[in-house]
Scaffold this active site. Structure first.
Site, PDB file in Angstrom:
ATOM      1  N   THR A 128       0.821  -1.209   0.000  1.00 50.86           N
ATOM      2  CA  THR A 128       0.000   0.000   0.000  1.00 50.86           C
ATOM      3  C   THR A 128       0.858   1.264   0.000  1.00 50.86           C
ATOM      4  O   THR A 128       1.865   1.345   0.710  1.00 50.86           O
ATOM      5  CB  THR A 128      -0.917   0.004   1.225  1.00 50.86           C
ATOM      6  OG1 THR A 128      -1.697  -1.184   1.224  1.00 50.86           O
ATOM      7  CG2 THR A 128      -1.844   1.209   1.206  1.00 50.86           C
ATOM      8  N   GLY A 133      -4.118   3.164  -1.814  1.00 46.66           N
ATOM      9  CA  GLY A 133      -5.070   2.210  -1.247  1.00 46.66           C
ATOM     10  C   GLY A 133      -4.888   0.815  -1.802  1.00 46.66           C
ATOM     11  O   GLY A 133      -3.782   0.292  -1.874  1.00 46.66           O
ATOM     12  N   GLU A 244      -4.820 -14.532   1.818  1.00 49.71           N
ATOM     13  CA  GLU A 244      -4.791 -13.417   2.762  1.00 49.71           C
ATOM     14  C   GLU A 244      -6.207 -13.037   3.179  1.00 49.71           C
ATOM     15  O   GLU A 244      -6.490 -12.833   4.371  1.00 49.71           O
ATOM     16  CB  GLU A 244      -4.092 -12.211   2.131  1.00 49.71           C
ATOM     17  CG  GLU A 244      -4.115 -10.971   3.015  1.00 49.71           C
ATOM     18  CD  GLU A 244      -3.447  -9.772   2.374  1.00 49.71           C
ATOM     19  OE1 GLU A 244      -3.543  -8.672   2.952  1.00 49.71           O
ATOM     20  OE2 GLU A 244      -2.845  -9.922   1.297  1.00 49.71           O
ATOM     21  N   HIS A 340     -24.078  -4.780  26.534  1.00 46.45           N
ATOM     22  CA  HIS A 340     -23.213  -4.593  27.695  1.00 46.45           C
ATOM     23  C   HIS A 340     -23.462  -3.239  28.372  1.00 46.45           C
ATOM     24  O   HIS A 340     -22.907  -2.983  29.455  1.00 46.45           O
ATOM     25  CB  HIS A 340     -21.738  -4.673  27.289  1.00 46.45           C
ATOM     26  CG  HIS A 340     -21.210  -6.069  27.154  1.00 46.45           C
ATOM     27  ND1 HIS A 340     -21.538  -6.895  26.109  1.00 46.45           N
ATOM     28  CD2 HIS A 340     -20.355  -6.772  27.945  1.00 46.45           C
ATOM     29  CE1 HIS A 340     -20.908  -8.046  26.251  1.00 46.45           C
ATOM     30  NE2 HIS A 340     -20.192  -8.008  27.357  1.00 46.45           N
ATOM     31  N   GLY A 342     -23.022   0.509  29.486  1.00 43.10           N
ATOM     32  CA  GLY A 342     -21.821   1.331  29.653  1.00 43.10           C
ATOM     33  C   GLY A 342     -20.548   0.521  29.708  1.00 43.10           C
ATOM     34  O   GLY A 342     -19.480   0.993  29.283  1.00 43.10           O
ATOM     35  N   GLU A 369     -15.439  -2.657  -0.257  1.00 43.30           N
ATOM     36  CA  GLU A 369     -15.917  -2.132  -1.535  1.00 43.30           C
ATOM     37  C   GLU A 369     -15.195  -2.816  -2.697  1.00 43.30           C
ATOM     38  O   GLU A 369     -15.798  -3.110  -3.730  1.00 43.30           O
ATOM     39  CB  GLU A 369     -15.706  -0.613  -1.581  1.00 43.30           C
ATOM     40  CG  GLU A 369     -16.656   0.182  -0.699  1.00 43.30           C
ATOM     41  CD  GLU A 369     -16.402  -0.004   0.791  1.00 43.30           C
ATOM     42  OE1 GLU A 369     -17.365   0.086   1.575  1.00 43.30           O
ATOM     43  OE2 GLU A 369     -15.220  -0.242   1.175  1.00 43.30           O
TER      44      GLU A 369
END
Length: 379
Positions: A128, A133, A244, A340, A342, A369
């Site tokens: 990258t 990107g 991957e 859960h 707080g 995307e």
């Protein structure tokens, strides 16, 4: 969550016990320190090498475990269940090392793989770039041939293991005018003159995962550091990317199961308005939805896992697995944080740690995307 799984053999489950004990002994007690340091210790890498947890799929002649992807999947599942981050076994063993094993010459494999399997040399892949990107074709880092050397110039960002790595597979343009056919892969030792690491990037989560900017200023490497053939790097990347992405899906399925178990324990103990949180119909319905999603995800991942263990998983299927697993995990995780109250926002609780750590799943390995685009091409 009781689901009968048939994808693993007995040797996989024996290996699972070894991995689980190692994580409990050598990783979980040190997670807070790794978070503060912004990286795991080098010592744990060497210990993992001695235990046979690095590169389980590589041939034993190079120091690997002579195993298959099932052994790597076991590691991914156990890391997810233990909540261990920063110790990037999957990146090292299942993403970067396979490039060297598959594309490397005999001399390259004997030069690098034994120390990689021992945890003495840590791996990263530098793909990258700032502004680039997931678009591999658009990379601008160049490697110009000069006699028996390549001269590398450019920069990379968001590089996991960027600070710890001793060896990097760097994606470069050896022919900038040739588009995807000008991409090549070079192995770069990080002690070479002209290579430097920029700042350690501050992330929302995965605090123990060292992530760095990298700079290459006239870095010279011998032509013998070229992986495979010049100009075929893009094709090589496309061949390895399915694994991957699928590793991300494997970990997501295991993480969802673990978080569901923890949330059930919490809501059955936590009292509110004179009853447990579990006693409210909304809680039961929310967690029924989570379990249904988890079971569906587990069924899909195990099917694709069997496919990949037979080397049949396609680029499209890995994109489907990554997209579906990470979207389901994120939706269910948000609901479980809400249950859960707080405490779901307190980092001492695993659900909160998961909330900040798991968000990146929809981004790295190729954003979701991009996964949708890959899937759409086959419609």
């Amino acid at each position: 969550m009781q689901i009968e799984r048939s994808v693993y053999r007995e040797d996989h489950e024996i290996f699972r016990n070894t991995v689980r004990r190692f994580l409990e002994r050598e990783c979980m007690p040190h997670q807070d320190q790794w978070d503060r340091d912004g990286m795991a210790s080098r010592e744990v890498w060497r210990k993992a090498g001695r235990e046979g947890l690095l590169c389980p799929m590589l041939p034993s002649e190079y120091g690997g475990g002579d195993g298959d992807f099932g052994h790597s999947a076991v590691i991914a599942e156990e890391l997810a269940r233990a909540g261990v981050t920063g110790f990037s076994l999957g990146l090292h063993s299942d993403i970067v090392a396979p490039y060297i094993n598959r594309l490397g010459t005999e001399e390259q494999k004997r030069r690098w793989l034994p120390s990689i399997c021992r945890g003495e040399k840590i791996l990263a892949v530098a793909m990258t770039e700032p502004g680039g990107g997931s678009d591999v074709k658009a990379i601008r880092t160049t490697a110009e041939r000069d006699g028996d050397e390549y001269v590398i110039n450019g920069s990379k960002t968001f590089i996991s293991n960027g600070y710890l790595a001793d060896l990097m597979v760097v994606v470069v343009k050896t022919d900038p005018a040739a588009g995807s056919k000008g991409v090549s892969l070079l192995v770069v030792e990080t002690d070479r003159e002209g290579f430097r690491r920029g700042r350690k990037l501050e992330k929302v989560g995965l605090r123990a995962q060292d992530t760095a900017e990298l700079f290459f200023d006239n870095v010279r490497v011998p032509v013998t550091n070229l992986l495979g053939e010049e100009g075929k790097g893009f094709a090589y990347l496309m061949e390895e990317l399915p694994q991957e992405r699928f590793v991300i899906a494997v970990a997501a399925a295991a993480k969802l199961e673990r978080l569901l178990s923890l949330t059930l324990d919490y809501v059955k103990e936590r009292k509110a308005f004179g009853q447990t949180v579990w006693d409210f119909q909304n809680t039961k319905f929310k967690l029924a939805d989570v379990k249904a999603q988890a079971v569906g995800l587990r069924t899909m991942v195990d099917y694709y896992l069997a496919q990949h263990m037979s080397r049949k998983l396609t680029l499209e299927e890995s994109a489907i697995a990554k997209l579906h697993a990470t979207e389901i995990l994120w939706k269910c995780l948000d609901d479980m944080v809400q249950l859960h109250g707080g405490y779901g926002y307190m980092l001492e609780y695993p659900i909160a740690r998961a909330f900040i750590d798991m968000r990146v799943n929809r981004i790295y390995g190729g954003s979701n995307e991009v996964m949708r685009e890959l899937i759409a091409r086959k419609l």
